[in-house]
Design a protein around this motif. Structure first.
Motif, PDB file in Angstrom:
ATOM      1  N   GLU A   1       6.714   4.389  -1.733  1.00  0.00           N
ATOM      2  CA  GLU A   1       6.258   3.003  -1.794  1.00  0.00           C
ATOM      3  C   GLU A   1       6.857   2.266  -0.603  1.00  0.00           C
ATOM      4  N   SER A   2       6.004   1.715   0.236  1.00  0.00           N
ATOM      5  CA  SER A   2       6.497   1.155   1.495  1.00  0.00           C
ATOM      6  C   SER A   2       5.819  -0.159   1.856  1.00  0.00           C
ATOM      7  N   PRO A   3       6.363  -1.275   1.371  1.00  0.00           N
ATOM      8  CA  PRO A   3       5.910  -2.559   1.912  1.00  0.00           C
ATOM      9  C   PRO A   3       6.238  -2.599   3.405  1.00  0.00           C
ATOM     10  N   PRO A   4       5.657  -3.530   4.176  1.00  0.00           N
ATOM     11  CA  PRO A   4       5.844  -3.512   5.635  1.00  0.00           C
ATOM     12  C   PRO A   4       7.293  -3.384   6.107  1.00  0.00           C
TER      13      PRO A   4
ATOM     14  N   HIS B   1       9.841  -2.093   4.540  1.00  0.00           N
ATOM     15  CA  HIS B   1      10.357  -0.776   4.178  1.00  0.00           C
ATOM     16  C   HIS B   1       9.725   0.309   5.054  1.00  0.00           C
TER      17      HIS B   1
ATOM     18  N   THR C   1      -3.209   2.751  -2.967  1.00  0.00           N
ATOM     19  CA  THR C   1      -2.682   1.682  -3.810  1.00  0.00           C
ATOM     20  C   THR C   1      -1.988   2.273  -5.032  1.00  0.00           C
ATOM     21  N   ARG C   2      -1.178   1.464  -5.687  1.00  0.00           N
ATOM     22  CA  ARG C   2      -0.536   1.900  -6.928  1.00  0.00           C
ATOM     23  C   ARG C   2      -1.581   2.308  -7.962  1.00  0.00           C
TER      24      ARG C   2
END
Length: 194
Positions: free
Chosen positions: A33-36, A38, A56-57
């Motif tokens: 899981e990698s938001p910008p 991260h 997506t999740r």
């Protein structure tokens, strides 16, 4: 395979192949899981290669997957005793996996694959590390005469060539190109990087 070769294979075959995560008996398809912010940490600081797919999740959940629990050693032992170690990662002092924020789709009966075109019908994006990279073209089985544009068959005529096209997932997905200097991705709409 290199990271770009693996991505090319995924885009052309529309398959994600399972493997066994470290210390786990059940094969899984694993995601980070990698938001910008991260994603920048994983690529720029942790030296992950900027090649992959973005889903997506909901896609992972619909495929029977979920988030992995990060638990102390004694709790991990309980997961393992229940045969559920594929849902947990140890957080002991020697654990180096915490940065991944992992999600998994268990695939208990090897060799088994999940077909992107069936279980994972689309991608949120394709992540690449080289702005000039394109996936390998796919053969269509249709032939055309290059001089006059008319359909033809395999006939030995040097001007009769098979039509090829870029993979469907490449054309239908947003393309994210990693920019090391900016520590961010440049996003390109579907079908614009051909």
């Amino acid at each position: 395979m290199s990271a770009s070769e693996r991505l090319d294979s995924i885009l052309r075959s529309e398959l994600l192949r399972s493997s066994k995560p470290y210390g786990v008996e059940c094969a899984c398809i694993c995601f980070s899981e990698s938001p910008p912010a991260h994603l920048a940490h994983l690529i720029a600081d942790r030296q992950f290669e900027p090649w992959g797919i973005v889903v997506t999740r909901e896609v992972v959940l619909d495929a029977g997957g979920g988030a992995v629990a990060y638990v102390p050693d004694d709790v991990y032992t309980q997961f393992r005793a229940a045969g559920l170690e594929h849902w947990a990662v140890r957080t002991g002092t020697d654990s180096t996996w915490m940065h991944e924020r992992e999600w998994r789709v268990p695939v208990p009966d090897e060799p088994k694959t999940i077909t992107l075109g069936v279980q994972l019908t689309s991608l949120r994006a394709v992540l690449i590390g080289d702005p000039g990279w394109r996936p390998s073209s796919i053969r269509t089985g249709m032939w055309i005469h290059m001089q006059d544009g008319t359909p033809c068959h395999v006939c030995g005529d040097p001007f009769c060539q098979e039509i090829t096209e870029l993979p469907r997932l490449w054309l239908e997905s947003e393309i994210w190109v990693w920019d090391m200097a900016a520590r961010a991705v440049t996003r390109h709409p579907p079908g614009t990087l051909i």
